[in-house]
Scaffold this motif. Structure first.
Motif, PDB file in Angstrom:
ATOM      1  N   ALA A   1       0.833  -1.208   0.000  1.00  0.00           N
ATOM      2  CA  ALA A   1       0.000   0.000   0.000  1.00  0.00           C
ATOM      3  C   ALA A   1       0.869   1.260   0.000  1.00  0.00           C
ATOM      4  N   LEU A   2       1.972   1.236   0.737  1.00  0.00           N
ATOM      5  CA  LEU A   2       2.867   2.384   0.776  1.00  0.00           C
ATOM      6  C   LEU A   2       3.538   2.585  -0.580  1.00  0.00           C
ATOM      7  N   LYS A   3       3.940   1.509  -1.244  1.00  0.00           N
ATOM      8  CA  LYS A   3       4.533   1.622  -2.577  1.00  0.00           C
ATOM      9  C   LYS A   3       3.538   2.229  -3.558  1.00  0.00           C
ATOM     10  N   GLU A   4       2.286   1.811  -3.469  1.00  0.00           N
ATOM     11  CA  GLU A   4       1.246   2.358  -4.345  1.00  0.00           C
ATOM     12  C   GLU A   4       1.042   3.847  -4.062  1.00  0.00           C
ATOM     13  N   GLU A   5       1.039   4.217  -2.793  1.00  0.00           N
ATOM     14  CA  GLU A   5       0.900   5.627  -2.407  1.00  0.00           C
ATOM     15  C   GLU A   5       2.047   6.450  -2.986  1.00  0.00           C
ATOM     16  N   LEU A   6       3.270   5.936  -2.867  1.00  0.00           N
ATOM     17  CA  LEU A   6       4.432   6.660  -3.389  1.00  0.00           C
ATOM     18  C   LEU A   6       4.363   6.807  -4.912  1.00  0.00           C
ATOM     19  N   LYS A   7       3.852   5.802  -5.585  1.00  0.00           N
ATOM     20  CA  LYS A   7       3.689   5.863  -7.034  1.00  0.00           C
ATOM     21  C   LYS A   7       2.719   6.988  -7.404  1.00  0.00           C
ATOM     22  N   GLU A   8       1.605   7.083  -6.676  1.00  0.00           N
ATOM     23  CA  GLU A   8       0.618   8.142  -6.926  1.00  0.00           C
ATOM     24  C   GLU A   8       1.183   9.520  -6.611  1.00  0.00           C
ATOM     25  N   VAL A   9       1.938   9.624  -5.516  1.00  0.00           N
ATOM     26  CA  VAL A   9       2.535  10.906  -5.136  1.00  0.00           C
ATOM     27  C   VAL A   9       3.556  11.342  -6.179  1.00  0.00           C
ATOM     28  N   LYS A  10       4.307  10.385  -6.726  1.00  0.00           N
ATOM     29  CA  LYS A  10       5.289  10.724  -7.762  1.00  0.00           C
ATOM     30  C   LYS A  10       4.586  11.258  -9.004  1.00  0.00           C
ATOM     31  N   GLU A  11       3.446  10.677  -9.368  1.00  0.00           N
ATOM     32  CA  GLU A  11       2.676  11.171 -10.511  1.00  0.00           C
ATOM     33  C   GLU A  11       2.191  12.602 -10.258  1.00  0.00           C
ATOM     34  N   ILE A  12       1.716  12.863  -9.048  1.00  0.00           N
ATOM     35  CA  ILE A  12       1.278  14.217  -8.681  1.00  0.00           C
ATOM     36  C   ILE A  12       2.451  15.185  -8.790  1.00  0.00           C
ATOM     37  N   HIS A  13       3.603  14.763  -8.268  1.00  0.00           N
ATOM     38  CA  HIS A  13       4.800  15.612  -8.288  1.00  0.00           C
ATOM     39  C   HIS A  13       5.229  15.922  -9.722  1.00  0.00           C
ATOM     40  N   GLU A  14       5.257  14.906 -10.580  1.00  0.00           N
ATOM     41  CA  GLU A  14       5.661  15.115 -11.972  1.00  0.00           C
ATOM     42  C   GLU A  14       4.680  16.039 -12.688  1.00  0.00           C
ATOM     43  N   ASN A  15       3.402  15.894 -12.398  1.00  0.00           N
ATOM     44  CA  ASN A  15       2.391  16.780 -12.977  1.00  0.00           C
ATOM     45  C   ASN A  15       2.595  18.213 -12.472  1.00  0.00           C
TER      46      ASN A  15
END
Length: 115
Positions: free
Chosen positions: A9-23
């Motif tokens: 779940a934490l890995k999935e959260e980090l993946k989503e946060v990275k997408e937000i950051h890149e956007n």
């Protein structure tokens, strides 16, 4: 040390946060405020993903001193509200809050699983 049960779940959260950051970076934002004088020593570090909050706020704040608009971490009250909702959905009738987790026995993690 994290319980192995929350790592996916934490890995999935980090993946989503990275997408937000890149956007955010693509839209001219995505920087964060660095502690002390690190912004002078590492000029581009404020744009790096490693310096971003794991649980970022959904809104930006503006720091007048740094002249920087950035995402801060989730406000503690946001987490507390979600915990109250989860307690209600779970049908727990006893008083409980985020503070309740401080009083759990060490052998039990936040998911009620014995270590």
């Amino acid at each position: 040390m994290l319980p192995s049960s929350i790592i996916p779940a934490l890995k999935e959260e980090l993946k989503e946060v990275k997408e937000i950051h890149e956007n955010d970076l693509q839209n001219g934002r995505g920087m964060t405020k660095l502690p002390g004088a690190l912004h002078k020593k590492y000029v581009n570090a404020s744009k790096e993903f490693g310096w971003q909050y794991v649980f970022p706020a959904n809104k930006f704040i503006y720091d007048k001193e740094a002249k920087l608009k950035y995402r801060f971490h989730l406000h503690p009250s946001t987490v507390q509200k979600e915990i109250r909702k989860a307690i209600k959905r779970a049908g727990i009738s006893k008083p409980a809050s985020s503070h309740t987790f401080r009083h759990l026995p060490r052998e039990i993690n936040a998911f009620g699983v014995t270590a």
